[in-house]
Scaffold this active site. Structure first.
Site, PDB file in Angstrom:
ATOM      1  N   CYS A   2       0.836  -1.186   0.000  1.00  0.00           N
ATOM      2  CA  CYS A   2       0.000   0.000   0.000  1.00  0.00           C
ATOM      3  C   CYS A   2       0.881   1.251   0.000  1.00  0.00           C
ATOM      4  O   CYS A   2       1.862   1.331   0.727  1.00  0.00           O
ATOM      5  CB  CYS A   2      -0.952   0.090   1.180  1.00  0.00           C
ATOM      6  SG  CYS A   2      -2.093  -1.286   1.290  1.00  0.00           S
ATOM      7  N   ARG A  27       3.929  -0.108  -4.865  1.00  0.00           N
ATOM      8  CA  ARG A  27       3.726  -0.698  -3.541  1.00  0.00           C
ATOM      9  C   ARG A  27       2.460  -1.538  -3.462  1.00  0.00           C
ATOM     10  O   ARG A  27       2.280  -2.331  -2.541  1.00  0.00           O
ATOM     11  CB  ARG A  27       3.661   0.405  -2.478  1.00  0.00           C
ATOM     12  CG  ARG A  27       4.905   1.228  -2.377  1.00  0.00           C
ATOM     13  CD  ARG A  27       4.746   2.279  -1.319  1.00  0.00           C
ATOM     14  NE  ARG A  27       4.684   1.696   0.000  1.00  0.00           N
ATOM     15  CZ  ARG A  27       5.724   1.460   0.773  1.00  0.00           C
ATOM     16  NH1 ARG A  27       6.929   1.771   0.346  1.00  0.00           N
ATOM     17  NH2 ARG A  27       5.579   0.916   1.960  1.00  0.00           N
ATOM     18  N   TRP A  75      -2.693  -2.719  -1.700  1.00  0.00           N
ATOM     19  CA  TRP A  75      -2.402  -4.145  -1.849  1.00  0.00           C
ATOM     20  C   TRP A  75      -3.329  -4.820  -0.830  1.00  0.00           C
ATOM     21  O   TRP A  75      -3.155  -4.674   0.379  1.00  0.00           O
ATOM     22  CB  TRP A  75      -0.945  -4.436  -1.532  1.00  0.00           C
ATOM     23  CG  TRP A  75      -0.540  -5.851  -1.821  1.00  0.00           C
ATOM     24  CD1 TRP A  75      -0.161  -6.370  -3.026  1.00  0.00           C
ATOM     25  CD2 TRP A  75      -0.475  -6.932  -0.892  1.00  0.00           C
ATOM     26  NE1 TRP A  75       0.127  -7.712  -2.901  1.00  0.00           N
ATOM     27  CE2 TRP A  75      -0.054  -8.080  -1.605  1.00  0.00           C
ATOM     28  CE3 TRP A  75      -0.732  -7.055   0.472  1.00  0.00           C
ATOM     29  CZ2 TRP A  75       0.123  -9.328  -0.999  1.00  0.00           C
ATOM     30  CZ3 TRP A  75      -0.571  -8.294   1.078  1.00  0.00           C
ATOM     31  CH2 TRP A  75      -0.140  -9.408   0.337  1.00  0.00           C
ATOM     32  N   ASN A 101      -2.013   1.664   5.735  1.00  0.00           N
ATOM     33  CA  ASN A 101      -1.147   0.585   5.265  1.00  0.00           C
ATOM     34  C   ASN A 101      -0.862  -0.293   6.474  1.00  0.00           C
ATOM     35  O   ASN A 101      -0.514   0.214   7.529  1.00  0.00           O
ATOM     36  CB  ASN A 101       0.155   1.182   4.722  1.00  0.00           C
ATOM     37  CG  ASN A 101       1.195   0.130   4.394  1.00  0.00           C
ATOM     38  OD1 ASN A 101       0.855  -1.018   4.134  1.00  0.00           O
ATOM     39  ND2 ASN A 101       2.459   0.528   4.402  1.00  0.00           N
ATOM     40  N   GLY A 102      -1.023  -1.606   6.342  1.00  0.00           N
ATOM     41  CA  GLY A 102      -0.753  -2.509   7.457  1.00  0.00           C
ATOM     42  C   GLY A 102      -1.972  -3.345   7.778  1.00  0.00           C
ATOM     43  O   GLY A 102      -2.877  -3.492   6.957  1.00  0.00           O
ATOM     44  N   GLU A 493      17.709 -17.519  -7.587  1.00  0.00           N
ATOM     45  CA  GLU A 493      17.297 -16.166  -7.946  1.00  0.00           C
ATOM     46  C   GLU A 493      16.738 -16.131  -9.374  1.00  0.00           C
ATOM     47  O   GLU A 493      15.738 -15.468  -9.645  1.00  0.00           O
ATOM     48  CB  GLU A 493      18.491 -15.211  -7.783  1.00  0.00           C
ATOM     49  CG  GLU A 493      18.264 -13.775  -8.213  1.00  0.00           C
ATOM     50  CD  GLU A 493      17.158 -13.043  -7.466  1.00  0.00           C
ATOM     51  OE1 GLU A 493      16.621 -13.554  -6.483  1.00  0.00           O
ATOM     52  OE2 GLU A 493      16.810 -11.935  -7.915  1.00  0.00           O
ATOM     53  N   LYS A 497      12.917 -14.939 -10.219  1.00  0.00           N
ATOM     54  CA  LYS A 497      12.613 -13.860 -11.173  1.00  0.00           C
ATOM     55  C   LYS A 497      11.584 -14.344 -12.201  1.00  0.00           C
ATOM     56  O   LYS A 497      10.662 -13.629 -12.561  1.00  0.00           O
ATOM     57  CB  LYS A 497      13.883 -13.420 -11.914  1.00  0.00           C
ATOM     58  CG  LYS A 497      14.776 -12.504 -11.125  1.00  0.00           C
ATOM     59  CD  LYS A 497      14.203 -11.112 -11.013  1.00  0.00           C
ATOM     60  CE  LYS A 497      14.709 -10.357  -9.809  1.00  0.00           C
ATOM     61  NZ  LYS A 497      14.242 -10.802  -8.508  1.00  0.00           N
ATOM     62  N   GLU A 500       8.034 -14.740 -10.587  1.00  0.00           N
ATOM     63  CA  GLU A 500       7.302 -13.518 -10.250  1.00  0.00           C
ATOM     64  C   GLU A 500       6.971 -12.675 -11.479  1.00  0.00           C
ATOM     65  O   GLU A 500       5.977 -11.956 -11.476  1.00  0.00           O
ATOM     66  CB  GLU A 500       8.020 -12.689  -9.176  1.00  0.00           C
ATOM     67  CG  GLU A 500       9.275 -11.988  -9.601  1.00  0.00           C
ATOM     68  CD  GLU A 500       9.879 -11.144  -8.475  1.00  0.00           C
ATOM     69  OE1 GLU A 500       9.146 -10.559  -7.679  1.00  0.00           O
ATOM     70  OE2 GLU A 500      11.127 -11.080  -8.408  1.00  0.00           O
ATOM     71  N   HIS A 516      19.188 -36.819  -7.111  1.00  0.00           N
ATOM     72  CA  HIS A 516      18.452 -37.282  -5.933  1.00  0.00           C
ATOM     73  C   HIS A 516      16.950 -37.032  -6.085  1.00  0.00           C
ATOM     74  O   HIS A 516      16.219 -37.057  -5.098  1.00  0.00           O
ATOM     75  CB  HIS A 516      18.994 -36.600  -4.673  1.00  0.00           C
ATOM     76  CG  HIS A 516      20.444 -36.897  -4.434  1.00  0.00           C
ATOM     77  ND1 HIS A 516      20.905 -38.140  -4.062  1.00  0.00           N
ATOM     78  CD2 HIS A 516      21.551 -36.121  -4.579  1.00  0.00           C
ATOM     79  CE1 HIS A 516      22.223 -38.114  -3.960  1.00  0.00           C
ATOM     80  NE2 HIS A 516      22.638 -36.894  -4.279  1.00  0.00           N
ATOM     81  N   LYS A 619       5.893  -4.239  -3.793  1.00  0.00           N
ATOM     82  CA  LYS A 619       7.328  -4.013  -3.656  1.00  0.00           C
ATOM     83  C   LYS A 619       7.797  -4.184  -2.216  1.00  0.00           C
ATOM     84  O   LYS A 619       8.847  -4.737  -1.950  1.00  0.00           O
ATOM     85  CB  LYS A 619       7.646  -2.594  -4.142  1.00  0.00           C
ATOM     86  CG  LYS A 619       9.108  -2.218  -4.079  1.00  0.00           C
ATOM     87  CD  LYS A 619       9.880  -2.942  -5.136  1.00  0.00           C
ATOM     88  CE  LYS A 619      11.356  -2.632  -5.102  1.00  0.00           C
ATOM     89  NZ  LYS A 619      12.119  -3.709  -5.770  1.00  0.00           N
TER      90      LYS A 619
HETATM   91  O1  M6R Z   1      12.674  -4.889   0.527  1.00  0.00           O
HETATM   92  P1  M6R Z   1      13.263  -6.227   0.782  1.00  0.00           P
HETATM   93  O2  M6R Z   1      14.607  -6.416   0.185  1.00  0.00           O
HETATM   94  O3  M6R Z   1      13.264  -6.608   2.244  1.00  0.00           O
HETATM   95  O4  M6R Z   1      12.283  -7.246   0.051  1.00  0.00           O
HETATM   96  C1  M6R Z   1      12.429  -8.632   0.187  1.00  0.00           C
HETATM   97  C2  M6R Z   1      11.594  -9.361  -0.830  1.00  0.00           C
HETATM   98  O5  M6R Z   1      10.238  -9.095  -0.647  1.00  0.00           O
HETATM   99  C3  M6R Z   1      11.989  -8.996  -2.273  1.00  0.00           C
HETATM  100  O6  M6R Z   1      13.343  -9.238  -2.517  1.00  0.00           O
HETATM  101  C4  M6R Z   1      11.146  -9.817  -3.281  1.00  0.00           C
HETATM  102  O7  M6R Z   1      11.478 -11.162  -3.189  1.00  0.00           O
HETATM  103  C5  M6R Z   1      11.363  -9.275  -4.694  1.00  0.00           C
HETATM  104  N1  M6R Z   1      10.109  -9.022  -5.328  1.00  0.00           N
HETATM  105  C6  M6R Z   1      12.098 -10.224  -5.576  1.00  0.00           C
HETATM  106  O8  M6R Z   1      12.327  -9.713  -6.834  1.00  0.00           O
END
Ligand code: M6R
Length: 624
Positions: A2, A27, A75, A101-102, A493, A497, A500, A516, A619
């Protein structure tokens, strides 16, 4: 999660708030809404879906400009992304509007109380109770700031709240607990926002709020007036609070796309610069590392007998890579754990444990809770963070800021590379103060790090074949990623990527684990990306992974190999090769990750997805 904006000043509040929401939309983008104070009342509009839906609605039914206003991009947590659940929420008389937000954990009980007193609540959100509670306190004689303090004392959970009252047309009030809120102070105007991006086009002068604080911004008055705007900060009991003023060290252009198709494209391209900036000022004339900002005395660092890295998502992957460097350079055992799991297993921590919390946003709730737990157990916490004024560095004993600049795209790219650089610096620094690395060895690694920006630039210059390959795989159902040693977290990673951004099934494995179980997934035509370690480093691993590639290719896999320039041994078993510059083994993730970012981004675009705002994500994850 949010995005929140509040504004009071001489410009059109509606325009300023909408512009701020555009910058905060990363956000959360389930719905958006605004409320402005005008003509003795509150005019509000809200719409489910992206901000553009609200903007279209405002063209059909314009709101007055107003001199004060609030806005929200959501969000969803409580209640689906409908118009009714969108913020702002108003009380029954329409005199108070609030954005949040929260999560307010005791909202059900508060809602029942309010219903018993005759309030009619029209949404499924936890937020709406706040508008009604504020209205009750104000009708009992409290001004909006006092009402906010009283209400906040009754709330459990995490919240940033920003509210306006029709009777106070020059006032916006905010409050925060475990959720971000910063104040921007301009000439005769002030801003409240989830992060500075919302107001950076107007002012770079900012105030960081502490935990459990209420802020009132008032035009033409109030204590501590700044150019016709007063900013008053108190705790929830009304006592004046200490605040930290800071200057935002990037400008509005940094938060614009700057001609790129997306923020993600731009942020991938900015990586050479971000890596170089993160090294700036950290190396003394004699080659010694200068991490004075760490604020943890060298004597204490010498006593550390365990390092624990806590982080989430991409930052967690940076932590996994850091482990290899920390253990290799310092010989201190290092554990890495997803922050969301950490405190729930009663980890063994004491004053000799150094906990490293890695977070781009500095607001990730899981990471924040993990570091609080660590501090309660007496451990020292060092934050690696990209966001000045955020909660995680403020609550840590020390902080090393990455200098990636604002990262707007939801998928983390430049923040990841700079987190790696910061982790390497911490590992080297520990090696320096503990004497486990010689000065010349440290200087050698620092020189290698200084060369990485150029290496990343070279990788980026030759990405068209990777893009073409990604486009050709737009119809694939699954992509697997394999790596060994530091290449294993890189594989994780790469898979994250792709999940997501492209919404595809993707998994990362340690290549040695293949036999395994996961090798059963391999079938004719399955794309498998393999991150190959340098043949010059742990060559035994290099040879083993080449065997792994042969094993999967024999079973029909389409192999996409990321290998060091000159490593021709991969040619016979690779359907596609992506060459990366030669780097020392431990630093290799800084170059091998980049093609995987480009690959995921291009594949997502080819599948028609919006790369900057992938579905269901936000984000900054400020809920547990
Ligand atoms: O702001 P942060 O680095 O704490 O965020 C952690 C994760 O939420 C963030 O890295 C998330 O996995 C990304 N969307 C990945 O691309």
């Amino acid at each position: 999660m949010c995005g929140i904006v509040g504004y009071v000043g001489s410009q059109s509040a509606l325009e300023v708030v909408l512009a701020g929401l555009r910058r905060l939309e990363y956000r959360g983008y389930d719905s958006a809404g605004v409320a402005v104070l005008a003509d003795g009342g509150i005019a509000a509009a809200k719409k489910s879906g992206k901000l553009v839906n609200l903007e279209k609605a405002l063209v059909d039914q314009p709101l007055p400009a107003g001199a004060a206003g609030i806005g929200h991009t959501r969000w969803a947590t409580h209640g689906g992304p409908t118009d009714a659940n969108a913020h702002p929420h108003l009380d029954n008389a329409g005199r108070v509007a609030v954005v949040h937000n929260g999560i307010i954990e005791n909202f059900a009980e508060l809602r029942a109380e309010l219903a018993a007193r005759g309030h009619v609540l029209g949404s499924e959100t936890d937020t709406e109770v706040v508008a009604h509670l504020l209205a009750e306190e104000c009708s009992g004689g409290a001004d909006l700031a006092a009402a906010m303090r009283l209400v906040c004392r009754r709330l459990n959970g995490a919240f940033t709240l920003v509210a306006v009252h029709a009777d106070a047309p020059d006032v916006v009030v905010g409050a925060r607990r475990d959720s971000p809120l910063v104040v921007g102070v301009g000439e005769g105007e002030a801003f409240l926002a989830s992060d500075v991006a919302a107001f950076i086009a107007h002012t770079r002068s900012a105030i960081e709020l502490g935990q459990d604080q209420v802020v009132e911004v008032r035009r033409d008055g109030g204590a501590g007036g700044a150019g016709g705007v007063g900013v008053v900060v108190t705790d929830f009991d009304g006592r004046p609070a200490d605040v930290r003023h800071f200057r935002v060290d990037w400008d509005a252009a940094a938060a614009e796309k700057g001609g790129h198709a997306s923020f993600m494209h731009k942020e991938i391209a900015e990586q050479p610069r971000a890596v170089a900036d993160t090294l700036l000022g950290r190396i003394g004339a004699d080659g010694e590392l200068l991490l004075d900002e760490l604020r943890i005395p060298a004597a204490e660092l010498r006593e550390v007998d365990k390092v624990v890295v806590v982080a989430c998502g991409t930052a967690f992957h940076a932590g996994l890579i850091a482990k290899y460097a920390i253990e290799h350079w310092t010989r201190i055992p290092c554990e890495v754990e997803p922050a969301s799991e950490f405190r729930h297993r009663d980890p063994i921590l004491d004053a000799r444990t150094l906990v490293v919390a890695v977070s781009q946003s500095g607001e990730t709730m899981d990471t924040l809770m993990a570091l609080r737990h660590a501090r309660e157990q007496g451990s020292r916490v060092l934050a690696i963070c990209n966001t000045n004024g955020s909660t995680i560095p403020r609550e840590s004993d020390a902080v090393l800021y990455t200098h990636a600049g604002p990262e707007v795209a939801v998928a983390s790219t430049k923040a990841f590379l700079t987190q790696l650089v910061a982790c390497y610096l911490v590992a080297l620094y520990l090696g320096q103060v503990r004497g486990t690395k010689w000065g010349d060895e440290i200087q050698g690694v620092v020189r290698d790090l200084a060369g990485i920006a150029g290496a990343v630039e070279r990788v980026l210059a030759d990405m068209e074949p990777v893009r073409a390959l990604a486009r050709s795989l737009a119809g694939a159902g699954t992509v697997l990623f394999l790596g060994r040693h530091v290449g294993y977290p890189v594989a994780l990673e790469g898979a994250l990527k792709l999940k997501e951004l492209a919404y595809m099934h993707a998994e990362g494995f340690a290549a040695g684990e293949l036999k395994h179980g996961p090798i059963a997934l391999v079938e004719e035509g399955l794309p498998v990306v393999v991150v190959v370690p340098s043949p010059r480093g742990r060559s035994v691993l290099h040879d083993k992974i080449v065997s792994n590639i042969q094993e999967i290719r024999a079973r029909g896999a389409r192999t996409i190999v990321i290998a060091e320039e000159g490593d021709e041994t991969v040619l016979p078993c690779a359907d596609h090769v992506v060459w990366v510059p030669v780097t020392p083994t431990l630093l290799q993730p800084l170059v091998t990750t980049v093609p995987l970012q480009v690959f995921a981004c291009e594949l997502a675009v080819a599948r028609g997805n919006e790369v900057d705002q992938p579905r269901n994500l936000a984000k900054s994850v400020t809920v547990e």
